[in-house]
Design a protein around this motif. Structure first.
Motif, short mmCIF file in Angstrom:
data_model
loop_
_atom_site.label_atom_id
_atom_site.label_comp_id
_atom_site.label_asym_id
_atom_site.label_seq_id
_atom_site.Cartn_x
_atom_site.Cartn_y
_atom_site.Cartn_z
N ASP A 1 0.85 -1.19 0.00
CA ASP A 1 0.00 0.00 0.00
C ASP A 1 0.89 1.25 0.00
N ARG A 2 0.85 2.01 -1.09
CA ARG A 2 1.76 3.15 -1.25
C ARG A 2 1.50 4.26 -0.23
N THR A 3 0.24 4.43 0.17
CA THR A 3 -0.07 5.46 1.17
C THR A 3 0.55 5.11 2.52
N GLN A 4 0.38 3.85 2.94
CA GLN A 4 1.00 3.40 4.19
C GLN A 4 2.52 3.46 4.11
N PHE A 5 3.03 3.13 2.92
CA PHE A 5 4.49 3.14 2.73
C PHE A 5 5.03 4.57 2.85
N LYS A 6 4.31 5.54 2.29
CA LYS A 6 4.73 6.94 2.40
C LYS A 6 4.75 7.39 3.86
N ASP A 7 3.72 6.98 4.61
CA ASP A 7 3.66 7.34 6.04
C ASP A 7 4.84 6.74 6.79
N ILE B 1 7.81 5.84 5.53
CA ILE B 1 9.05 6.51 5.11
C ILE B 1 9.17 7.86 5.80
N SER B 2 8.06 8.59 5.88
CA SER B 2 8.07 9.90 6.54
C SER B 2 8.43 9.76 8.01
N ARG B 3 7.88 8.74 8.66
CA ARG B 3 8.17 8.50 10.08
C ARG B 3 9.62 8.10 10.29
N ILE B 4 10.14 7.26 9.40
CA ILE B 4 11.55 6.85 9.51
C ILE B 4 12.47 8.05 9.35
N ILE B 5 12.16 8.93 8.40
CA ILE B 5 12.98 10.13 8.18
C ILE B 5 13.00 11.00 9.43
N LYS C 1 15.95 8.92 -0.83
CA LYS C 1 15.84 8.49 -2.23
C LYS C 1 14.54 7.69 -2.43
N VAL C 2 14.21 6.85 -1.45
CA VAL C 2 12.97 6.07 -1.52
C VAL C 2 11.77 7.01 -1.53
N GLN C 3 11.82 8.04 -0.66
CA GLN C 3 10.72 9.02 -0.60
C GLN C 3 10.56 9.73 -1.95
N TYR C 4 11.67 10.10 -2.56
CA TYR C 4 11.63 10.75 -3.87
C TYR C 4 11.03 9.80 -4.91
N GLY C 5 11.42 8.52 -4.83
CA GLY C 5 10.89 7.52 -5.75
C GLY C 5 9.39 7.36 -5.63
N LEU C 6 8.89 7.37 -4.37
CA LEU C 6 7.44 7.26 -4.15
C LEU C 6 6.71 8.48 -4.69
N ASP C 7 7.26 9.67 -4.46
CA ASP C 7 6.61 10.90 -4.90
C ASP C 7 6.60 11.03 -6.42
N GLY D 1 9.09 -0.12 -8.89
CA GLY D 1 9.43 -0.87 -7.69
C GLY D 1 10.84 -1.41 -7.69
N ASP D 2 11.35 -1.83 -8.86
CA ASP D 2 12.68 -2.44 -8.90
C ASP D 2 13.76 -1.42 -8.56
N LEU D 3 13.56 -0.15 -8.96
CA LEU D 3 14.56 0.88 -8.64
C LEU D 3 14.47 1.27 -7.17
N MET D 4 13.25 1.36 -6.64
CA MET D 4 13.10 1.68 -5.22
C MET D 4 13.66 0.57 -4.34
#
Length: 463
Positions: free
Chosen positions: A190-196, A198-202, A414-420, A425-428
């Motif tokens: 789930d990309r929305t959960q994944f963004k959340d 990544i934001s929390r990890i940052i 970099k992962v956050q930029y990839g999501l935005d 998926g293979d590059l992320m």
């Protein structure tokens, strides 16, 4: 790395003392020590339970070396996670060496630096960050550094990193799974959960990285440079802060020709005070070298105390002082600067009030009379943000951890930029793997023999 043999070392400081502890660890520890121990009650050491202590003698054939207490730790229920024997003997250096030499002849090997803790790490008793905290705990010389080391040794830091790594690993697995079904064009993560996430990890990584500036000064002490013109009382102030006659005090200008350093603990924080040569124009070659070192110490210091002789201040010299303060602030805008007026015991009340109105936040004291010195110490404490320490938050003190966190943050961004930007998926997945790698470096899930060698080489032998 040889971890199968049985090792021995002195676990207490070398030299004579009341008692000494000799530690033996390895699969044959009990079998090697048992024949050398003669219990006062006739017990067979091999038949005794784990975590028991026994009184008897260490004997070399028929020669009694010492009366000792032997502690038994069987199986994995020990510090190292392997059978361990600890021999508490009398603290004679001769006795210590006789027992150690006897154990070496019977099959033990001398332990390398940090090898007991290394085995604890290899056997899963500690992760790598906890093992490193053991060395910090031994080296701690203040309440704050002790508190940080204890928190890290209990797993506070590694637990936080481990939790982030597990959550990231879970999403990484789902993205890797998507790659196996690339032709079906399905999304398991789930990309929305994944963004959340990544934001929390940052946010967590940035907080940990920012804590290093506090953690580093707590661990290593805060360097404070005492600077000013000759004969304003810098050496007297150093002596007053340290409560001892550390520096030579004289009415002759230019007495201090080199930097003098010493440490003191204030409120659980270590401060390293540096008394510098007085800043003035001089033709004396030796004094000139000392003045040059003063400017070098200002660069290295984290706090600067600029000391002036209040009894010599005039309206003109106050304006000159304000100009000099402005120059220092412009050159070092991020460096805390405390303006201190010494010898205030020689001033009238009206002169003191005038000084306060002319120079903002000036600190008044008399180093010779010990007036205002305690207030200056409290002011220094204000520059240390120990709020995180009081709240028991994780504080990073280890340069290796700091470097790994910076690298992990770079990959996560970099992962956050990839999501935005909707990157495939293979590059992320490549960036996620790199972030996981740097997390693993901290806790020791990813190590090399060279890395372990460098870390444990800094330990004392016997730990």
């Amino acid at each position: 790395m040889i971890t199968q043999d049985t090792i021995v070392a002195l676990a207490t400081p070398s030299g004579a003392g009341a008692i000494a502890i000799i530690r033996v660890s390895g699969k044959d520890a009990l079998q090697i020590c048992a024949p050398l121990f003669r219990s006062v009650s006739g017990k067979d050491l091999l038949a005794q339970k784990s975590h028991t202590i026994h009184l008897g003698h260490i004997v070399d054939e028929e020669r009694v070396l010492d009366e000792v207490l032997v502690s038994i730790f069987k199986g994995t229920n020990s510090y190292t996670g392997e059978p361990t024997i600890e021999i508490s003997c009398h603290g004679s250096t001769y006795i210590q060496q006789e027992i150690i030499q006897l154990l070496l002849r019977k099959g033990c090997r001398m332990a390398n630096a940090g090898e007991f803790t290394l085995r604890a790490f290899i056997n899963g008793k500690l992760d790598l960050s906890q093992a490193e905290a053991v060395a910090d705990l031994i080296a701690s010389d203040s309440e704050a550094s002790h508190q940080i080391a204890m928190q890290q040794m209990r797993g506070g830091f590694s637990n936080e990193i481990q939790k982030l790594r597990e959550e990231l690993l879970n999403f990484a697995s789902l993205i890797e799974l998507e790659l196996d079904f690339a032709e079906e064009d399905v999304e398991f993560a789930d990309r929305t959960q994944f963004k959340d996430l990544i934001s929390r990890i940052i946010n967590v990584l940035k907080r940990l990285i920012d804590s290093f500036s506090v953690g580093n000064v707590i661990k290593n002490g805060i360097p404070v440079a005492i600077v000013g013109e000759p004969n304003v009382g810098k050496s007297t102030l150093l002596n007053a802060l340290l409560n001892e006659e550390r520096a030579i005090v004289s009415d002759i200008a230019g007495t201090t020709r080199d930097t003098i350093e010493d440490e003191i603990n204030i409120g659980g924080i270590g401060f390293r005070f540096i008394d510098t040569a007085g800043i003035r124009d001089t033709k004396d070659v030796v004094e000139s070298i000392g003045i040059q070192k003063t400017f070098e110490k200002i660069e290295q210091a984290q706090v600067v105390i600029y000391l002036v002789d209040s009894s010599l201040l005039t309206n003109d010299s106050i304006q000159e002082l304000k100009t000099e303060i402005g120059k220092i602030k412009n050159k070092h805008p991020q460096k805390p600067l405390i303006i201190v007026a010494n010898k205030v015991d020689k001033l009238e009340n009206s002169e003191i009030e005038n000084l306060k109105s002319e120079i903002e936040n000036i600190h008044l004291l008399s180093a010779k009379q010990n007036i205002g010195v305690e207030e200056l110490q409290n002011k220094l404490l204000e520059f240390v943000n120990t709020g995180a320490l009081r709240n028991n938050e994780t504080i990073v003190t280890n340069t290796r951890h700091y470097d790994a966190l910076l690298k992990a943050l770079e990959e996560i961004q970099k992962v956050q930029y990839g999501l935005d930007s909707g990157l495939s998926g293979d590059l992320m997945a490549i960036d996620i793997r790199q972030a996981l790698y740097h997390f693993g470096e901290i806790t020791g899930e990813i190590t090399s023999d060279d890395l372990l060698g460098n870390i444990f080489a800094n330990f004392c032998i016997g730990k």
